[in-house]
Write a protein that holds these residues in place. Structure first.
Motif, short mmCIF file in Angstrom:
data_model
loop_
_atom_site.label_atom_id
_atom_site.label_comp_id
_atom_site.label_asym_id
_atom_site.label_seq_id
_atom_site.Cartn_x
_atom_site.Cartn_y
_atom_site.Cartn_z
N ILE A 41 1.03 -1.14 -0.03
CA ILE A 41 -0.07 0.19 -0.13
C ILE A 41 0.97 1.25 -0.12
O ILE A 41 2.25 1.20 -0.26
N TYR A 42 0.23 2.49 0.02
CA TYR A 42 1.11 3.60 -0.09
C TYR A 42 1.74 3.68 1.62
O TYR A 42 0.99 3.42 2.49
N MET A 43 2.84 4.61 1.66
CA MET A 43 3.50 5.18 2.84
C MET A 43 3.89 6.64 2.63
O MET A 43 4.26 7.02 1.54
N ASP A 44 3.41 7.52 3.60
CA ASP A 44 4.08 8.87 3.72
C ASP A 44 5.18 8.59 4.39
O ASP A 44 5.53 8.01 5.27
N LYS A 45 6.23 9.59 3.50
CA LYS A 45 7.68 9.34 3.82
C LYS A 45 8.24 10.88 3.93
O LYS A 45 7.72 11.79 3.35
N ILE A 46 9.10 11.03 4.72
CA ILE A 46 10.16 12.18 4.61
C ILE A 46 11.54 11.55 5.04
O ILE A 46 11.79 10.63 6.05
N ALA A 47 12.49 12.16 4.47
CA ALA A 47 13.96 11.59 4.73
C ALA A 47 14.89 12.69 4.29
O ALA A 47 14.60 13.43 3.71
N VAL A 48 16.16 12.77 5.31
CA VAL A 48 17.00 13.79 4.78
C VAL A 48 18.45 12.80 5.45
O VAL A 48 18.34 11.75 5.76
N GLY A 49 19.55 13.48 4.94
CA GLY A 49 20.68 12.59 4.93
C GLY A 49 21.32 12.94 6.26
O GLY A 49 20.73 13.32 7.46
N PRO A 50 22.70 12.43 6.50
CA PRO A 50 23.47 12.28 7.92
C PRO A 50 23.89 13.66 8.24
O PRO A 50 23.84 14.77 7.49
N GLY A 51 24.24 13.54 9.44
CA GLY A 51 25.22 14.64 10.04
C GLY A 51 24.32 15.95 10.54
O GLY A 51 24.63 17.01 10.44
N GLY B 53 5.19 3.91 -2.29
CA GLY B 53 4.92 2.40 -2.06
C GLY B 53 5.63 2.06 -0.79
O GLY B 53 6.68 2.67 -0.34
N ALA B 54 4.88 1.35 0.10
CA ALA B 54 5.38 1.02 1.52
C ALA B 54 6.37 0.08 1.42
O ALA B 54 7.37 0.28 1.96
N PRO B 55 6.47 -0.92 0.49
CA PRO B 55 7.75 -1.73 0.27
C PRO B 55 9.00 -1.09 -0.01
O PRO B 55 10.07 -1.32 0.39
N GLU B 56 8.81 0.10 -0.75
CA GLU B 56 9.73 0.96 -1.21
C GLU B 56 10.29 1.69 -0.09
O GLU B 56 11.46 1.94 0.00
N GLY B 57 9.58 1.89 0.95
CA GLY B 57 9.80 2.79 1.97
C GLY B 57 10.74 2.05 2.91
O GLY B 57 11.71 2.36 3.64
N VAL B 58 10.39 0.77 3.18
CA VAL B 58 11.36 -0.31 3.91
C VAL B 58 12.59 -0.43 3.32
O VAL B 58 13.67 -0.46 3.90
N LEU B 59 12.75 -0.78 1.95
CA LEU B 59 14.06 -0.68 1.05
C LEU B 59 14.80 0.60 1.63
O LEU B 59 16.08 0.59 1.69
N ALA B 60 14.13 1.57 1.41
CA ALA B 60 14.91 2.88 1.52
C ALA B 60 15.35 3.04 2.94
O ALA B 60 16.41 3.55 3.13
N ALA B 61 14.49 2.76 3.79
CA ALA B 61 14.89 2.76 5.43
C ALA B 61 16.06 1.92 5.53
O ALA B 61 17.21 2.33 6.28
#
Length: 330
Positions: free
Chosen positions: A127-137, A220-228
């Motif tokens: 299903i869909y997942m709402d996501k937000i991401a930023v890099g390290p540091g 996609g939620a599956p893509e969210g897990v892979l990105a995590a």
């Protein structure tokens, strides 16, 4: 260092190289269909090659993020057992992230695999997942899924000691993101729109020179897990929340992951915990990886492989001679 610990680390490094072979196999197979307008054929070739390559990997793996349920996918389906035997592992796969990108020879198509010890990946429905991401540091919690995008951009600009006008947000080019896009531009930041491929886009936030400072929006939620899994390896930050269309989907999510409220905000370690390995090989050229190059019976692949335990990021160029190699479709 004890001999046992040295052996474990050596096995882990060998496993990382095995993952490279898996994503290379899928990329080589999919690249035969690049630019041919046949996304299903490209996806099928990648799935078949990846599944075959897993037969040589020394794990007892269970697919927890895959091609769908058993009745929806002939292989690499959720729950399928793969590997040649070894430690019990969770497997998250996207044999071809960007089927449309491959069909059109557009940028950023990848083949992706992540591994973790059994029980350490979120079991997410398709299903869909709402996501937000930023890099390290950056300070912990510098962005938050519950904040407005304007607030997140201001906090990110403050943490990076930059002006908001210097920031670029990446998101999927979808009607559902019209307000996100408008609010981002209203805040003064740039927007980079992509047609597909949000795993690559999330990882790009952690790669200097990618031109992406923050990823936001639903995919996609599956893509969210892979990105995590990838963000675990680079010490980035990511949050997600599953988006449900009906109570049947809520029940399915609760069945797959009974550990908490399916509607809760997910932190990085809720999606991918423990020791994580991640590999992705480019199918078409992109900001993260170069695509497959064919010439004179040979091919060149470009892969990123990462380990959360060491924080090591390696880019590997593989040269493949089809007079010798037998596990690809070419």
């Amino acid at each position: 260092m004890s001999s046992t610990k040295r052996a474990y680390q050596s096995d882990d490094r060998n496993l990382a190289l095995e993952l490279v072979r898996v994503t290379e196999a899928a990329a080589l197979a999919a690249a035969n269909w690049t630019g041919r307008g046949l996304k299903n054929e490209a996806d099928g070739a990648a799935v078949e090659a990846m599944r075959l390559a897993f037969d040589a990997v020394a794990i007892s793996g269970t697919v927890v993020i895959g091609e769908g349920e058993m009745d929806e996918a002939p292989m690499l389906y959720i729950g399928e057992q793969v590997g040649a035997g070894g430690p019990a592992m969770d497997i998250a796969v996207d044999p071809l992230e960007g089927t449309n990108l491959t069909a059109k020879n557009a940028p950023n198509a990848l083949t992706v695999v992540a591994l973790a010890e059994r029980g350490n990946f979120l079991h997410a429905p398709d299903i869909y997942m709402d996501k937000i991401a930023v890099g390290p540091g950056l300070p912990n919690g510098v962005v938050d899924l519950d904040n407005t995008i304007g607030t997140n951009l201001r906090e990110l600009a403050r943490a990076q000691k930059r002006d908001i006008s210097e920031l670029t947000l990446c998101t999927l080019d979808r009607p559902r993101h019209e307000e996100l896009i408008a609010r981002t531009r209203e805040a003064g930041a740039r927007v980079m729109l992509i047609s597909d491929g949000d795993v690559a886009a999330v990882v790009a936030t952690a790669m200097p020179g990618s031109g992406v400072d923050i990823f936001a929006g639903s995919g996609g939620a599956p893509e969210g897990v892979l990105a995590a899994a990838a963000m675990r390896c680079v010490n980035g930050q990511m949050q997600g929340r599953l988006l449900f269309e009906d109570e049947d989907q809520v029940a399915r999510a609760r069945e797959m992951d009974p550990s908490g409220d399916p509607r809760r905000k997910l932190g990085l370690y809720d999606m991918a915990k423990g020791d994580v390995l991640f590999s992705a090989t480019g199918v078409t050229d992109g900001a993260l990886l170069r695509g497959v190059r064919f010439a004179h019976g040979r091919a060149i692949t470009h892969t990123i492989v990462m380990r959360s335990k060491s924080g090591t990021i390696r880019f590997i160029e593989g040269q493949h001679d089809f007079k010798i190699k037998t596990w690809t479709a070419r």
